[in-house]
Scaffold this motif. Structure first.
Motif, PDB file in Angstrom:
ATOM      1  N   CYS A 181       6.636   9.790   8.647  1.00 34.76           N
ATOM      2  CA  CYS A 181       5.430  10.030   9.450  1.00 34.76           C
ATOM      3  C   CYS A 181       5.096  11.505   9.608  1.00 34.76           C
ATOM      4  CB  CYS A 181       5.597   9.404  10.828  1.00 34.76           C
ATOM      5  SG  CYS A 181       5.707   7.609  10.808  1.00 34.76           S
ATOM      6  N   GLY A 182       5.931  12.382   9.076  1.00 33.10           N
ATOM      7  CA  GLY A 182       5.683  13.813   9.187  1.00 33.10           C
ATOM      8  C   GLY A 182       5.955  14.382  10.566  1.00 33.10           C
TER       9      GLY A 182
ATOM     10  N   MET B 261       2.092   6.614   8.126  1.00 30.83           N
ATOM     11  CA  MET B 261       3.422   6.458   7.535  1.00 30.83           C
ATOM     12  C   MET B 261       3.256   6.200   6.046  1.00 30.83           C
ATOM     13  SD  MET B 261       6.403   3.589   8.197  1.00 30.83           S
ATOM     14  CE  MET B 261       6.893   4.147   9.814  1.00 30.83           C
ATOM     15  N   ARG B 262       3.989   6.965   5.248  1.00 26.48           N
ATOM     16  CA  ARG B 262       3.964   6.752   3.801  1.00 26.48           C
ATOM     17  C   ARG B 262       5.130   5.843   3.409  1.00 26.48           C
ATOM     18  NH1 ARG B 262       8.049   9.551   1.550  1.00 26.48           N
ATOM     19  NH2 ARG B 262       8.806  11.408   2.620  1.00 26.48           N
TER      20      ARG B 262
ATOM     21  N   SER C 110       0.837  -1.198   0.000  1.00 22.63           N
ATOM     22  CA  SER C 110       0.000   0.000   0.000  1.00 22.63           C
ATOM     23  C   SER C 110       0.876   1.254   0.000  1.00 22.63           C
ATOM     24  CB  SER C 110      -0.929  -0.004   1.222  1.00 22.63           C
ATOM     25  OG  SER C 110      -0.178  -0.025   2.409  1.00 22.63           O
ATOM     26  N   LYS C 111       0.274   2.395  -0.289  1.00 25.71           N
ATOM     27  CA  LYS C 111       1.017   3.650  -0.367  1.00 25.71           C
ATOM     28  C   LYS C 111       1.273   4.264   1.010  1.00 25.71           C
ATOM     29  CE  LYS C 111      -0.089   4.978  -5.027  1.00 25.71           C
ATOM     30  NZ  LYS C 111       1.172   4.859  -5.674  1.00 25.71           N
ATOM     31  N   SER C 112       0.450   3.909   1.990  1.00 21.91           N
ATOM     32  CA  SER C 112       0.635   4.413   3.346  1.00 21.91           C
ATOM     33  C   SER C 112      -0.037   3.462   4.326  1.00 21.91           C
ATOM     34  CB  SER C 112       0.066   5.828   3.493  1.00 21.91           C
ATOM     35  OG  SER C 112      -1.338   5.803   3.344  1.00 21.91           O
ATOM     36  N   ALA C 113       0.274   3.651   5.597  1.00 25.55           N
ATOM     37  CA  ALA C 113      -0.318   2.820   6.647  1.00 25.55           C
ATOM     38  C   ALA C 113      -0.559   3.679   7.875  1.00 25.55           C
ATOM     39  CB  ALA C 113       0.612   1.665   6.989  1.00 25.55           C
TER      40      ALA C 113
END
Length: 99
Positions: free
Chosen positions: A68-69, A38-39, A15-18
């Motif tokens: 995670c920014g 999280m990307r 997937s692209k993020s979680a």
């Protein structure tokens, strides 16, 4: 010896993020964080922040924070259990499915 996962034993996540639910929410200056998104890492992320060795925790924290920014100072507030959950998700992003 710690229980270390081999990359071959990790179930890939394509997937692209979680979203990672925190067991121990973190109080930041402007909000309480109960979950992190999280990307997937890009090559730019890996070139800029990839740990040079298994002991390079500083680079790993910077990399996971970027994904995670979160800033470095914010990453320092995470409980170690929640940090381990971020590490596991990162490994799932990096694992290769048997195609």
């Amino acid at each position: 010896m710690p229980n270390v996962k081999r990359i071959e034993d990790v179930i890939p996540d394509e997937s692209k993020s979680a979203t990672i639910q925190l067991h121990y929410p973190v109080q930041l200056a402007d909000r309480v964080v109960q979950e992190l998104s999280m990307r997937r890492p890009t090559m730019g992320d890996l070139l800029d922040y990839e740990p040079k060795s298994i002991e390079d925790i500083t680079a790993e924290v910077a990399l996971l924070g970027r994904l995670c920014g979160l800033k470095k100072e914010e990453m320092r507030l995470l409980d170690a259990t929640d940090y381990a959950r971020l590490q596991n998700q990162y490994l799932r992003f990096r694992a290769v499915s048997g195609a």
